[in-house]
Scaffold this active site. Structure first.
Site, PDB file in Angstrom:
ATOM      1  N   ASN A 134      -4.782 -12.934  13.819  1.00 59.69           N
ATOM      2  CA  ASN A 134      -3.773 -13.783  13.173  1.00 59.69           C
ATOM      3  C   ASN A 134      -2.364 -13.249  13.381  1.00 59.69           C
ATOM      4  O   ASN A 134      -1.426 -14.012  13.655  1.00 59.69           O
ATOM      5  CB  ASN A 134      -4.078 -13.908  11.681  1.00 59.69           C
ATOM      6  N   GLY A 157      -3.402  -2.478  -2.453  1.00 60.97           N
ATOM      7  CA  GLY A 157      -1.968  -2.303  -2.633  1.00 60.97           C
ATOM      8  C   GLY A 157      -1.574  -2.455  -4.100  1.00 60.97           C
ATOM      9  O   GLY A 157      -2.327  -3.008  -4.907  1.00 60.97           O
ATOM     10  N   ASP A 165       0.589  -8.977   1.320  1.00 58.27           N
ATOM     11  CA  ASP A 165      -0.470  -8.110   0.807  1.00 58.27           C
ATOM     12  C   ASP A 165      -1.380  -8.921  -0.112  1.00 58.27           C
ATOM     13  O   ASP A 165      -0.916  -9.792  -0.844  1.00 58.27           O
ATOM     14  CB  ASP A 165       0.140  -6.932   0.032  1.00 58.27           C
ATOM     15  N   ASN A 166      -2.693  -8.611  -0.071  1.00 55.85           N
ATOM     16  CA  ASN A 166      -3.632  -9.280  -0.982  1.00 55.85           C
ATOM     17  C   ASN A 166      -3.864  -8.499  -2.271  1.00 55.85           C
ATOM     18  O   ASN A 166      -4.577  -8.963  -3.154  1.00 55.85           O
ATOM     19  CB  ASN A 166      -4.972  -9.551  -0.288  1.00 55.85           C
ATOM     20  N   ARG A 184      -8.796  10.235  -1.502  1.00 58.97           N
ATOM     21  CA  ARG A 184      -8.356  11.044  -0.368  1.00 58.97           C
ATOM     22  C   ARG A 184      -8.289  12.506  -0.773  1.00 58.97           C
ATOM     23  O   ARG A 184      -8.123  12.837  -1.942  1.00 58.97           O
ATOM     24  CB  ARG A 184      -6.994  10.563   0.130  1.00 58.97           C
ATOM     25  N   TYR A 206     -14.742   0.640   9.203  1.00 62.57           N
ATOM     26  CA  TYR A 206     -13.345   1.021   9.389  1.00 62.57           C
ATOM     27  C   TYR A 206     -13.108   1.542  10.803  1.00 62.57           C
ATOM     28  O   TYR A 206     -12.220   1.052  11.515  1.00 62.57           O
ATOM     29  CB  TYR A 206     -12.970   2.083   8.370  1.00 62.57           C
ATOM     30  N   ASP A 227      -4.150 -12.794   2.048  1.00 63.90           N
ATOM     31  CA  ASP A 227      -5.130 -11.991   2.774  1.00 63.90           C
ATOM     32  C   ASP A 227      -5.043 -12.364   4.247  1.00 63.90           C
ATOM     33  O   ASP A 227      -5.208 -13.544   4.596  1.00 63.90           O
ATOM     34  CB  ASP A 227      -6.533 -12.268   2.233  1.00 63.90           C
ATOM     35  N   GLY A 247       0.814  -1.205   0.000  1.00 65.45           N
ATOM     36  CA  GLY A 247       0.000   0.000   0.000  1.00 65.45           C
ATOM     37  C   GLY A 247       0.850   1.259   0.000  1.00 65.45           C
ATOM     38  O   GLY A 247       2.084   1.200  -0.100  1.00 65.45           O
ATOM     39  N   PHE A 248       0.193   2.404   0.127  1.00 66.82           N
ATOM     40  CA  PHE A 248       0.916   3.680   0.110  1.00 66.82           C
ATOM     41  C   PHE A 248       1.912   3.770   1.264  1.00 66.82           C
ATOM     42  O   PHE A 248       3.130   3.868   1.047  1.00 66.82           O
ATOM     43  CB  PHE A 248      -0.078   4.836   0.148  1.00 66.82           C
TER      44      PHE A 248
END
Length: 329
Positions: A110, A47, A42-43, A197, A156, A67, A21-22
């Protein structure tokens, strides 16, 4: 990518969940440059491999497509874990709210179990969204927030709050070496241009001389932290004593209204864009400003890059993307 002054001693084996991701991509690059062995998990739902492309063939770097809501594959010995695995833009985390909540909760379990098995330090990338639409300003870590549990942002906001609870409970009951970073709005080169964003939206609209869309009357505020400053904060928090398990705000306390930010972007780009106001989304916070006294006291950390300086380093990245798209058309 930008480098800061904080680093962690000897080379270690570090897992970065959400590492494409960022923020994750920048962190992978920073940790790799500091000499560590980095595993990026990463899934690729949000990303992008382009964030880590130049690392893929190096023996000190490994990419694992996975994931984190599913049982983790065998990764070998791990010494540090950064959990950055969740879409952070409302546009993307609202696309599949159930998966977003699972990522925050099942994913945290996890990774915490992995940390417990390896006696690894583990850092949770929490968020200023745990404060919801705050009734106090600035927001300190002791403020419990004003969050809607049944709104479009709840998957979120509440997911991150639940993850903080899990980190607290694993630390208290099993001695897991946890850290919690409450991250405020972060920006810089490498942002996805379509993530919705505010800075990416404003810059892309200004570069196109399109209307800059400000939601509500534009008097709501945000505080923006440049990516290199955030990385310094995350790495300093990971290196802090294990006794620092309570949440720590990481953000830039300099506050801007959306109208001020739109005008700053327009002037920096040299755009002819008009500013257009749209309806404010449901549960959109009216004010967001971190109290960073804990980060300063415990980590010696405070942001160094002003928004004007950060925009000057971010806009050329978007300008290059914009030019590439124009040529392709």
């Amino acid at each position: 990518m930008p480098r800061g002054s904080f680093s962690v001693g000897r080379p270690q084996k570090i897992l970065v969940a959400g590492g494409a991701g960022f923020v994750g991509g920048h962190l992978c690059n920073r940790l790799f440059a500091d000499g560590h062995h980095v595993i990026c998990l990463d899934n690729l739902l949000t990303g992008r491999l382009s964030n880590i492309q130049h690392l893929l063939d190096h023996p000190r770097f490994r990419f694992v497509l996975h994931d984190i809501i599913a049982p983790l594959p065998y990764l070998g010995r791990i010494e540090q874990i950064y959990n950055l695995a969740c879409a952070a833009s409302p546009k993307k985390y609202q696309a599949d709210p159930v998966h977003t909540f699972k990522t925050n909760v099942w994913g945290a379990v996890n990774l915490l179990e992995l940390a417990a098995d390896h006696d690894a330090r583990i850092l949770q990338s929490s968020t200023s969204e745990v404060y919801g639409d705050p009734c106090v300003s600035p927001q300190s870590e002791s403020y419990h927030g004003n969050v809607n549990t049944v709104g479009p942002r709840s998957c979120y906001d509440e997911g991150k709050r639940a993850a903080e609870t899990l980190f607290h409970d694993f630390h208290e009951t099993r001695g897991v070496r946890t850290r919690i970073a409450r991250i405020f709005n972060t920006y810089g080169p490498g942002m996805c241009p379509t993530d919705g964003r505010v800075i990416s939206n404003f810059v892309i609209q200004a570069l196109s001389d399109a209307n800059i869309t400000v939601y509500g009357d534009g008097t709501q505020t945000r505080s923006f932290c440049y990516i290199s400053d955030l990385l310094d904060g995350l790495i300093a928090l990971m290196a802090a004593p294990d006794s620092l398990s309570d949440p720590v705000n990481l953000g830039n306390p300099v506050e801007f209204t959306m109208n001020e930010l739109a005008q700053m972007v327009r002037e920096t780009v040299g755009s002819r864009s008009a500013i257009m106001h749209l309806d404010l989304p449901v549960d959109d916070p009216k004010q967001r400003k971190p109290d960073i006294s804990a980060a300063l006291a415990h980590l010696g950390w405070a942001p160094k890059v002003s928004v004007a300086e950060g925009l000057a380093q971010t806009i050329p990245y978007f300008a290059q993307l914009h030019q590439t798209l124009m040529v392709a058309e």
